[in-house]
Structure formats: C-alpha cells, structure tokens
Design a protein around this motif. Structure first.
Motif, PDB file in Angstrom:
ATOM      1  N   ASP A  49       0.805  -1.212   0.000  1.00  0.00           N
ATOM      2  CA  ASP A  49       0.000   0.000   0.000  1.00  0.00           C
ATOM      3  C   ASP A  49       0.840   1.265   0.000  1.00  0.00           C
ATOM      4  O   ASP A  49       0.357   2.328  -0.391  1.00  0.00           O
ATOM      5  N   THR A  52       2.117   1.336  -3.975  1.00  0.00           N
ATOM      6  CA  THR A  52       1.025   1.372  -4.960  1.00  0.00           C
ATOM      7  C   THR A  52      -0.289   1.698  -4.250  1.00  0.00           C
ATOM      8  O   THR A  52      -1.219   0.884  -4.234  1.00  0.00           O
ATOM      9  N   LYS A  54      -2.932   3.717  -4.800  1.00  0.00           N
ATOM     10  CA  LYS A  54      -4.205   3.795  -5.527  1.00  0.00           C
ATOM     11  C   LYS A  54      -4.715   2.397  -5.872  1.00  0.00           C
ATOM     12  O   LYS A  54      -5.906   2.114  -5.762  1.00  0.00           O
ATOM     13  N   THR A  55      -3.792   1.532  -6.287  1.00  0.00           N
ATOM     14  CA  THR A  55      -4.194   0.169  -6.658  1.00  0.00           C
ATOM     15  C   THR A  55      -4.678  -0.608  -5.451  1.00  0.00           C
ATOM     16  O   THR A  55      -5.700  -1.307  -5.513  1.00  0.00           O
ATOM     17  N   GLU A  57      -5.856   0.651  -2.634  1.00  0.00           N
ATOM     18  CA  GLU A  57      -7.115   1.255  -2.187  1.00  0.00           C
ATOM     19  C   GLU A  57      -8.285   0.742  -3.025  1.00  0.00           C
ATOM     20  O   GLU A  57      -9.360   0.433  -2.504  1.00  0.00           O
ATOM     21  N   ASN A  58      -8.075   0.626  -4.337  1.00  0.00           N
ATOM     22  CA  ASN A  58      -9.116   0.099  -5.215  1.00  0.00           C
ATOM     23  C   ASN A  58      -9.436  -1.358  -4.874  1.00  0.00           C
ATOM     24  O   ASN A  58     -10.599  -1.749  -4.786  1.00  0.00           O
ATOM     25  N   LYS A  67     -16.156   0.545  -2.545  1.00  0.00           N
ATOM     26  CA  LYS A  67     -15.722   1.285  -3.732  1.00  0.00           C
ATOM     27  C   LYS A  67     -16.894   1.589  -4.669  1.00  0.00           C
ATOM     28  O   LYS A  67     -16.894   2.613  -5.368  1.00  0.00           O
ATOM     29  N   PHE A 113      -8.536   2.995 -13.996  1.00  0.00           N
ATOM     30  CA  PHE A 113      -7.616   3.921 -13.324  1.00  0.00           C
ATOM     31  C   PHE A 113      -6.187   3.639 -13.775  1.00  0.00           C
ATOM     32  O   PHE A 113      -5.896   2.617 -14.394  1.00  0.00           O
ATOM     33  N   GLU A 116       0.505   2.082 -11.663  1.00  0.00           N
ATOM     34  CA  GLU A 116       1.535   2.471 -10.695  1.00  0.00           C
ATOM     35  C   GLU A 116       2.713   1.517 -10.894  1.00  0.00           C
ATOM     36  O   GLU A 116       3.023   0.702 -10.046  1.00  0.00           O
ATOM     37  N   ASN A 215      -2.882   2.157 -18.275  1.00  0.00           N
ATOM     38  CA  ASN A 215      -3.888   2.898 -17.511  1.00  0.00           C
ATOM     39  C   ASN A 215      -5.319   2.408 -17.738  1.00  0.00           C
ATOM     40  O   ASN A 215      -6.263   3.200 -17.781  1.00  0.00           O
TER      41      ASN A 215
END
Length: 539
Positions: A49, A52, A54-55, A57-58, A67, A113, A116, A215
């Motif tokens: 975490d 990366t 954002k990944t 968290e998703n 989410k 999204f 990363e 992306n």
C-alpha cells in the motif's frame, strides 16, 4: 538504538508455539494483508500500500464493496465485489487470473484507473524535445483526457492532436508544443515527471493488475506462478502485492484442466477476499555450532537487502531463470564466522571463509533515505557535502576531472588549493545544478538505521559492494563511526549471548577463530505479531 536483549524476551522457538508475540511498545507500522479464500484453499498476500496506494485502495474497496457505493450511501449496503467470482484464466507455469464479474476476462467494475508501475523521474517542463517526453505527455496528459471525454475533447488543440496522432506526422505536431501548453488544454494539474525505474518486477508470487493496455486497470488481477517471474511484463502491469503463504494453492489452480481460452473446466471460485492490518515480521533463525541467534529482519528500511538475505538463506537467489526450486541449495549452510573481534562484532557469510568471497554479484547500499529537498543558498555543512558528493563529484568523474563549465572548474581548483569546501559556499543549489546538468530534486540524506549493539549489518568493501557477508555488532553502545557505511537490515531479538560468546573465542591470524565456528543453517520464518501499547514509554 537497540537496547541489549533481556532474558525476558521470548525466543522464536517459544513464539512459534503461540499465536501472538507481545512486545513493549508499538513502534513498527502495521502491514496490510489480503486473504483470498478459494474453493481450492487460501492464498495470503502482503499488499504494497505504500508503493502502490491507488491500486491497493481500489482492491480493498472492491473486496469490501465500499468502492461501488454511491456518494453518501449507507456502508451497510456494500456488497463485496469479488465474492463468488471465478479464476477465469489459468495457465500452468505462468499465472492465474480472476476478478472479472462476467467470468470471461472482458468485464470490469465500470471504471478504469492509472498504472503504478514506475517510480517518478525528473520533472518535465518546457518544449517537448524528444520522443520519450512526447510519449509521457501522451500517456499521462492526453490519453486520460480523451478517456474522460469519451474520445473527444472540448479543446481544439487536443482534438487536433487526437486526429493527427493517428497519422505519422502526429508525434511531430505534439513535439511542436510545450508541456505547459498541453497541461492547460487538458486541465492537467500538478507536475509532470519522467518515467523512472520499474517499481516492482512481475516476479514469482506477485499479485498484479491485469489490463488491456496502459492505464486501463479495473478489477481483474493475476498471481504469477512462473519460477523466475515474467520479466517481459515488467512495467506493463502494476505489482501491488506478494504472496506470503498459499503459493501451493495458486500453483495447484494453475495446473487444473482447462477448456477454451484457458478457463478451468470446473470453476475455481473466490469465496471471499478480505483484508486486514496486522503486524508481521520476518525472523532469521541463525543456527551455529555455538548456539542459536534469532534476528528480526527490517524489511521496512532495507527491503532489497532483506530480500537478498532471504534468497541466499533458502538458495532461491542463485537459481537460474526457470530452474526447478527443488535445486535450490541454501547458501549459508556450512559457512563459518571467519572474523570475530571481542567487544566489536562477528562476521560471516563468505563462501571462501577468508572474507574475500561473494555470491557472484554485488548490490547497492540501503544506508540512507531521502529527506527534505535542498535548495537555495549553500550556507550549511550539510548542503556543501550534498552538493559536492552528489552533484559536482559525479559530474567531474563523468568528464574525467575537467568540466565544460568554467564555474565548476574554478570551484574545483579553489577546493584543491584551499584543501576545503569553502569555494562552494555562496552559490545557490539551483545555480550549480544548472552548471553540472543535474536534474530532479537534491534531497538531504537521512540515516536509515544506526550500527547499534545487536544489529545485523551488511559487510562490504566500499559503497554499493554488498553481497553475502554480514556481521552482528557485539559492542555495547554500538559503532557510530560505521553509521551510513553499512546497511542495517536486522536486530537480534534472542541469542545475543551466543553472538558475544563467539566474539570471544580464541583467534589466529586475521581474527579467524582457531577452531571453526560454523553456520549450520539460516532459516527465515514469517511470524504474526500483535504489539501491545506501553503507555509509559510514549513520548
């Protein structure tokens, strides 16, 4: 600084018989883990975490369903996204892939999204002078902008670029613009930075995002089951976790009978995917002919060093690409402590037994971490040292002692004449950075661990020459003169009396024990740790 271990500390042998280890003060950050419970068994993954965010968290938001909640919607309505989905694509000696709500590999959560995959490089600004910069501008600014507007743009310039980029002259047109101009047209905010190094390789046991191009991440992921990893995928898929247990489950899934498009004949279901924060640590059990030493490995401050040590300990580090793991031979087993000095340290890990050997490679130090950015007038000793060692000296080495800049030549001549650094004082960091062509930010270097009593450190023959040799400090008060010169990657939690006894054995030439002190084995175990807070020790 590490205090001397006391008899009250529980040893690993006792620890493994318990579920938790209770320590004094919660200084270590918790680590995020995901448990993927499948119809074939559980796979536990440590999530990255920090690297990366954002990944991860998703992934967490899909796992618990939050989410996909509408803004303001009651969290009680969240429905875990992954529960009940299948691994829709499995390939033996490659990977297992899941997370598609349609079960075909064509579905997603309804959004995409960004990747990363790389560290940030130098800041990009001004004219788009080369193809690499043009590619970065396209991927980071233009493509997300087009996706947001469904292939169109309210900007005339961006619309023209979209049309022209489909033709050979498109890149030429892009290179006639500036970064700032494209940022204004696309609404891009913040700094644009060049692509740095690959953040993590797509290695054996890694948890990665599946995608259909740059992306385009959504909900699909895969776990690599190929020994040696898949280096041809490095930088193309975000690596956001590493399996810590259950790889045998992943490998068993990869070997199942499949039908069309590599889909298992019988569904392999993800029954649940749950995440939790918990403390866990790697502990090295160093069994010697004099007794057992147990050391906690400091992955958070020296991840590359710990990974190297663990890989040598189990032998996997020296396997050829694709070689059967069954051929792994633990590197340290049978080696000796070839140099021991009372009230100082014990050193081992040399395959030749004389301090001259290595595993056949060397790797960089992890002695410091980046601190605050250094800028403005060079008016302190720390700024002078940073500018000289990380800007001027590399520049002079690259130019064989003579710079194309007269300013740098004058500074260097003054330094040699005065035998000091004063000629640097008075300039600004930015001014000298321009003279030497230094790009990016210059950071203060913050010490990443002190060479203290009871620490496990890498031995070396100079900067960035680490291999297999290590030492354990037995000097009360530590050895501060070695701070920053040796990577600290572990702390003894049990068995310092063994290390001290080894340091005091009779020695012959070059501080080698008269009778061999042998490393019988080094084994590394991951231990779940619960840390209780000691209110009296909080500052």
């Amino acid at each position: 600084m590490l205090s001397k271990p006391k008899n009250a500390l529980i040893s690993l042998s006792a620890l493994l018989g318990l579920l938790f280890l209770f320590a004094g003060c919660a200084k270590k950050e918790t680590q995020l883990h995901a448990t993927i419970s499948t119809s074939e068994g559980d796979i536990v993954v440590r999530l990255r975490d920090k690297e990366t965010p954002k990944t991860v968290e998703n992934f967490i938001g899909l796992a618990d369903g939050t989410k996909l909640l509408a803004e303001g919607e009651d969290a009680a309505n969240a429905k875990p996204f992954y529960d009940g989905l299948i691994f829709h694509r499995v390939i033996d000696d490659f990977m297992i892939q899941g997370g598609c709500p349609q079960g075909t590999g064509t579905g997603g959560p309804g959004y995409q999204f960004e990747d990363e995959t790389y560290t940030d490089g130098a800041k990009i600004s001004g004219e788009i002078k080369d193809l690499k910069t043009a590619e970065t501008v396209f991927n980071v600014m233009l493509m997300p902008h087009y996706q947001e507007h469904r292939g169109k743009s309210p900007s005339t310039i961006a619309s023209d670029l979209l049309r022209e980029l489909q033709e050979p002259l498109g890149i030429k047109m892009l290179r006639e613009k500036t970064v700032e101009e494209i940022a204004a047209e696309t609404g891009f905010e913040g700094e644009l930075r060049a692509q740095g190094e690959v953040l993590h390789p797509v290695a054996y046991g890694t948890l990665c995002m599946a995608n259909s191009g740059p992306n385009t991440n959504g909900s699909q992921f895969f776990i690599v089951t190929k020994e040696g990893g898949t280096p041809w995928l490095d930088g193309k898929h975000t690596v956001f976790g590493k399996v810590t247990s259950g790889m045998e489950v992943a490998e068993a899934i990869s070997k199942l009978e499949t039908a069309a498009q590599d889909k298992p004949v019988e569904d392999v279901v993800m029954e649940t995917v749950r995440t939790e924060r918990r403390d866990s640590t790697l502990v090295a059990i160093i069994t010697t002919s004099q007794g057992v030493i147990e050391a906690e490995l400091l992955e958070d401050i020296a991840p590359k060093t710990v990974e190297n040590f663990v890989g040598l300990a189990d032998g996997s580090r020296l396997l050829a690409d694709g070689e059967d793991p069954a051929n792994a031979k633990p590197f340290y087993d049978g080696l000796i402590f070839h140099r021991v000095i009372p009230d100082f340290m014990i050193q081992g890990g040399c395959p030749q037994g004389n301090g001259m050997g290595d595993p056949g490679y060397s790797f960089e130090d992890e002695t410091h971490k980046p601190g605050p950015v250094i800028s403005g007038p060079i008016d302190t000793e720390a700024k002078v040292e940073a500018v000289y060692t990380r800007m001027i000296m590399p520049h002079l080495q690259e130019n064989r002692g003579t710079s194309p800049s007269e300013v740098i030549n004058q500074i260097y001549a003054g330094m040699r004449q005065q035998a000091g650094f004063s000629p640097i004082i008075g300039y600004a960091v930015e001014e000298l950075a321009k003279e030497v062509g230094f790009e990016g930010d210059l950071h203060e270097q913050v010490l990443n661990g002190s060479v203290a009593y009871g620490t496990l450190c890498m031995a070396n023959s100079g900067p960035n020459t680490n291999g297999s040799q290590f030492f354990i400090v037995t000097k009360e008060g530590g050895t501060p003169w070695l701070d920053g010169k040796h990577t600290v990657f572990g702390e003894v939690i049990s068995g310092m009396e063994v290390a001290e006894a080894i340091s005091k054995v009779e020695t012959a030439a070059q501080d080698r024990p008269a009778e061999d002190v042998t490393i019988l084995s080094i084994r590394v175990s991951e231990v779940k740790v619960k840390v209780e807070k000691d209110e009296s020790k909080e500052s």
